[in-house]
Design an enzyme around this catalytic site. Structure first.
Site, PDB file in Angstrom:
ATOM      1  N   GLY A  56     111.209   7.122  52.631  1.00 11.52           N
ATOM      2  CA  GLY A  56     111.173   7.951  51.429  1.00 11.52           C
ATOM      3  C   GLY A  56     111.295   7.051  50.224  1.00 11.52           C
ATOM      4  N   CYS A  83     113.923   3.312  57.745  1.00  8.24           N
ATOM      5  CA  CYS A  83     113.778   2.878  56.357  1.00  8.24           C
ATOM      6  C   CYS A  83     114.752   3.636  55.447  1.00  8.24           C
ATOM      7  CB  CYS A  83     112.329   3.026  55.913  1.00  8.24           C
ATOM      8  SG  CYS A  83     112.019   2.253  54.322  1.00  8.24           S
ATOM      9  N   GLU A 173     106.630   2.850  62.888  1.00  5.70           N
ATOM     10  CA  GLU A 173     105.451   3.695  63.081  1.00  5.70           C
ATOM     11  C   GLU A 173     104.162   3.032  62.613  1.00  5.70           C
ATOM     12  OE1 GLU A 173     107.722   4.021  60.816  1.00  5.70           O
ATOM     13  OE2 GLU A 173     106.969   4.836  58.915  1.00  5.70           O
ATOM     14  N   SER A 225      80.911  25.513  63.459  1.00  5.41           N
ATOM     15  CA  SER A 225      80.262  24.758  62.389  1.00  5.41           C
ATOM     16  C   SER A 225      79.518  23.550  62.937  1.00  5.41           C
ATOM     17  CB  SER A 225      81.328  24.270  61.414  1.00  5.41           C
ATOM     18  OG  SER A 225      82.158  23.321  62.074  1.00  5.41           O
ATOM     19  N   GLY A 226      79.768  23.215  64.192  1.00  8.38           N
ATOM     20  CA  GLY A 226      79.228  21.975  64.746  1.00  8.38           C
ATOM     21  C   GLY A 226      80.285  20.894  64.764  1.00  8.38           C
ATOM     22  N   GLY A 227      81.383  21.112  64.059  1.00 12.17           N
ATOM     23  CA  GLY A 227      82.468  20.126  64.024  1.00 12.17           C
ATOM     24  C   GLY A 227      83.416  20.302  65.190  1.00 12.17           C
ATOM     25  N   VAL A 228      84.291  19.319  65.347  1.00  8.25           N
ATOM     26  CA  VAL A 228      85.151  19.306  66.528  1.00  8.25           C
ATOM     27  C   VAL A 228      86.216  20.402  66.470  1.00  8.25           C
ATOM     28  CG1 VAL A 228      86.643  17.489  65.580  1.00  8.25           C
ATOM     29  CG2 VAL A 228      86.569  17.844  68.028  1.00  8.25           C
ATOM     30  N   SER A 230      86.387  23.602  65.141  1.00  8.54           N
ATOM     31  CA  SER A 230      86.011  24.952  65.567  1.00  8.54           C
ATOM     32  C   SER A 230      85.553  24.932  67.024  1.00  8.54           C
ATOM     33  CB  SER A 230      84.930  25.541  64.648  1.00  8.54           C
ATOM     34  OG  SER A 230      83.787  24.722  64.609  1.00  8.54           O
ATOM     35  N   ALA A 231      84.929  23.835  67.456  1.00 10.23           N
ATOM     36  CA  ALA A 231      84.450  23.753  68.845  1.00 10.23           C
ATOM     37  C   ALA A 231      85.617  23.788  69.832  1.00 10.23           C
ATOM     38  CB  ALA A 231      83.626  22.481  69.045  1.00 10.23           C
ATOM     39  N   LYS A 372      94.524  15.725  64.566  1.00 17.06           N
ATOM     40  CA  LYS A 372      93.111  15.534  64.932  1.00 17.06           C
ATOM     41  C   LYS A 372      92.944  14.778  66.252  1.00 17.06           C
ATOM     42  CE  LYS A 372      88.850  15.872  63.090  1.00 17.06           C
ATOM     43  NZ  LYS A 372      88.397  17.004  62.257  1.00 17.06           N
TER      44      LYS A 372
END
Ligand code: XMP
Length: 517
Positions: A56, A83, A173, A225-228, A230-231, A372
Site C-alpha cells: 500500500g 510490504c 507476488e 461475442s466470439g471472445g473467451v 462469453s464462450a 482471466k
C-alpha cells in the site's frame, strides 16, 4: 459443493492486491479481495482460511496511512503481511517501525538467516527480491523470529509459527522476487495449513451446482461475442442446464477473418450448444455508412446491437420461459466496481441494461469470482477450441474502430486480409502469448505514394499496434523481433493490393490508447 473458505487479501489501495489474489489462486487456494475499510468483524464473518495484508502506501507514517485493527490478530486466523502490510502488522503487534528515510526500491539483495524458519527454508542465503519501501521494521514483535535482512531493512522477514503469522518487507507476488511464489505457497500450506483444493475440476463442479440451483427449470439466453469470456460462461451454463440454454450470436460483420465461423462451427461442435445466429451485417453496415467519428460509430453499433439482440431474445422468449441472461463478468470487473453484490458494470455495448421492461432478465454470472487466466484454464477443461480460449481481447465494435474513416465492405475486406497476415506471422513466431493484443489499423482516408512492380502506387497505410499489458489500463508497445515485423510488412504489401505501406506504432498507453479510435 459450497465456495471454499477464502483467503482474504486486504487491499490497501495500491496495485498489488489483485496480483496477490491471483498468485494465491495459482497455489490452488481460493482468494477474495476486500477493502482495508472493511471491519475485522466483517472479515471474520467470511470465515477466512487466512488473511493476507497487501502492499500500500510506502510508509505507516504516511498521512492517512490505513491502520490495522489489532483485533485481527486475536481471532486465531493465520496472517501474512506483505510490504506495507508487513509494517502495519509489526506496528499493530508491538514491534518497531523506524522512519529512516532509507529508501529501497526495485531489485534488492536479501540475506536469509541460517535459522530461516519455514518461508525461506532451504532457499539460497542471498536472494534477489523486489522492494518498495521508505520506512523499515527495526524490531520484530514479541514471539516473532527474524528470518531475513537487507541493507535497508534489518528486519526484512519474520515468522511466528505458533501464532501462524508471517510477514515480508518485499513483494513475493512479483516475478522479480526469486522463489516468491514458493514463499507464498509455503505460507498457505505450511504455516496456515490450507489444502490446495481450488482446481478447475472443483470450480466447474461448484459453478454447475450453483447455476442449477439458480436457474431451476427455467430457460436461459446468452449472447456470444466470439471472445473467451462469453464462450466459457455459456459452456458452463450449458454443462449445468443443457438445452435450457440458447445462445445468440449477432454477426455484425465487423469480426476478423474466421471468427464468425469459429463461433458458428467449431464452438458449437465442441459444446453442442443450441445457437441462434443473426446475420445482421447489412443492417450494421447500413447504419454505419459514411460515419467517421469514433464515438458515433460506437453509439450506432451499441444501439443496433441492442435492437438485434432484443429481437432475437423476444423470439426465443416466445417459445419458452426465459428468465435468465448469462454475462461473462470477471472478478476484476467486480472488484473495480466496488465488489458489492448485484450487477457489475458491464463494458461496452454488451451491456443489455437497455432492454425494455418486459425483457428484464436476472443475470447468471458464473465467472464472477474468476480471473482471466482461470477462465482460460476452465475453457480448455471444458473442451473449447484453443484458438478461442487464447484469443486476444477484441473490442465489441470490432474492426469498425480499426478503420480510420468510414466503414464499408471493401475496407473491411482489406483490413481483414492485413490483420490475418499479422496474426498468422505472430503465431508462426510463437509470440501469441507474449503479446496482449495486436490491433492492425487501416488508415482508410490516407494515401501515400509507392512503387510496386513497374508502376507508381497510391495506396493506404496500415499500422501495426502490438502491445504488452497486464490489464489494458496501461500498455507498452511490444518489442517484436524485427524479422517478424519485416515478414508481416512484406507479406501485407505483397498480398494486399490496396496497401503499399506498413508502419509500426511505438506509443505507450498513456498517452496513446490501445485502439486508434
Ligand atoms: P483502449 O483503446 O481504450 O482499449 O486503450 C482498452 C481495451 O478495451 C478494448 N476496447 C473496447 N472493448 N468495447 C469493447 O468491448 C469498446 O468499445 C472498446 N474500446 C476499446 C481494447 O481493445 C482494449 O483491450
Amino acid at each position: 459443493m459450497s465456495t471454499p473458505r477464502p483467503v482474504l487479501v486486504v487491499d490497501f489501495g495500491a496495485q498489488y492486491a489483485q496480483l496477490i489474489a491471483r498468485r494465491v489462486r495459482e497455489a490452488k487456494v481460493y482468494s477474495e479481495i476486500v477493502p482495508h475499510t472493511m471491519s475485522v468483524a466483517e472479515m471474520l464473518a467470511k470465515n477466512p482460511a487466512a488473511i493476507v495484508l497487501s502492499g500500500g502506501p510506502a510508509s505507516v507514517y504516511a498521512p492517512d496511512a490505513p491502520r490495522i485493527d489489532a483485533g485481527m490478530f486475536d481471532a486465531g486466523v493465520p496472517v501474512f503481511g506483505i510490504c506495507y502490510g508487513f509494517q502495519a502488522m509489526a506496528q499493530a503487534l508491538g514491534g518497531t517501525v523506524a522512519k529512516t528515510g532509507n529508501r529501497e526500491y526495485g531489485g534488492t539483495p536479501l540475506h536469509t538467516r541460517p535459522e530461516a524458519g519455514v518461508l525461506l527454508r532451504d532457499l539460497p542465503d542471498d536472494l534477489p527480491v523486489w522492494m518498495s519501501h521508505g520506512d523499515c521494521v527495526t524490531e520484530a514483535p514479541a514471539g516473532f523470529t527474524v528470518t531475513a535482512e537487507s541493507a535497508g531493512a534489518p528486519v526484512a522477514a519474520f515468522e511466528d509459527l505458533a501464532g501462524r503469522r508471517a510477514g515480508v518487507q518485499f513483494h513475493p507476488e512479483v516475478g522479480h522476487t526469486a522463489h516468491g511464489q514458493e514463499m507464498l505457497t509455503r505460507f498457505l500450506y505450511d504455516i496456515a495449513g490450507i489444502e490446495p483444493t481450488w482446481t478447475s475440476e472443483n470450480i466447474i463442479d461448484e459453478q454447475v451446482a450453483r447455476i442449477r440451483e439458480q436457474v431451476g427449470d427455467k430457460e436461459v439466453i446468452c449472447g456470444l461475442s466470439g471472445g473467451v469470456d462469453s464462450a466459457v460462461a455459456a459452456a458452463l451454463v450449458h454443462k449445468a442446464v443443457g438445452d435450457q440454454l440458447t445462445c445468440v450470436f449477432v454477426d455484425h460483420g465487423l469480426l476478423r477473418a474466421g471468427e464468425a465461423e469459429q463461433v458458428e462451427k467449431d464452438y458449437v461442435a465442441a459444446t453442442g450448444i443450441k445457437l441462434k445466429v443473426v446475420d445482421a451485417q447489412e443492417r450494421f453496415l447500413g447504419a454505419l455508412a459514411g460515419v467517421t467519428d469514433p464515438e458515433q460509430k460506437r453509439k450506432i453499433i451499441g444501439r443496433e446491437f441492442i435492437r438485434v439482440f432484443e429481437a432475437a431474445a423476444r423470439e426465443i422468449a416466445a417459445h419458452g420461459d426465459v428468465e435468465f441472461l448469462v454475462q461473462g463478468t470477471l472478478y476484476p470487473d467486480v472488484v473495480e466496481s466496488g465488489g458489492g453484490a448485484g450487477t457489475a458494470n458491464i463494458k461496452s455495448h454488451h451491456n443489455v441494461g437497455g432492454l425494455p421492461e418486459d425483457l428484464k432478465f436476472a443475470l447468471v454470472e458464473p465467472l464472477r469470482t474468476l480471473f482471466k487466466d482461470e477462465v482460460r484454464t476452465l475453457g480448455l477443461q471444458l473442451g473449447l477450441p484453443e484458438a478461442m480460449v487464447w484469443r486476444h481481447p477484441f473490442p465489441g465494435p470490432g474492426l469498425a474502430i480499426r478503420i480510420i474513416g468510414a466503414v464499408d465492405e471493401e475496407r473491411l475486406a482489406v483490413l481483414r486480409k492485413a490483420d490475418l497476415i499479422a496474426r498468422q506471422e505472430l503465431s508462426a513466431a510463437g509470440l501469441d502469448r507474449g503479446v496482449w493484443q495486436f490491433p492492425v489499423v487501416l488508415l482508410a482516408d490516407v494515401r501515400s505514394v509507392g512503387v510496386q512492380g513497374d508502376g507508381r502506387s497510391y495506396g493506404h497505410p496500415v499500422v501495426l499496434r502490438p502491445v504488452s499489458s497486464e490489464d489494458a489500463m496501461t500498455a507498452d508497445w511490444s518489442r517484436l523481433p524485427y524479422e517478424v515485423i519485416a515478414r508481416i510488412s512484406t507479406r501485407i504489401t505483397n498480398e494486399v493490393a490496396e496497401v503499399n505501406r506498413v508502419v509500426l506504432d511505438v506509443t505507450s498507453k498513456p498517452p496513446g490508447t490501445i485502439e486508434w479510435e
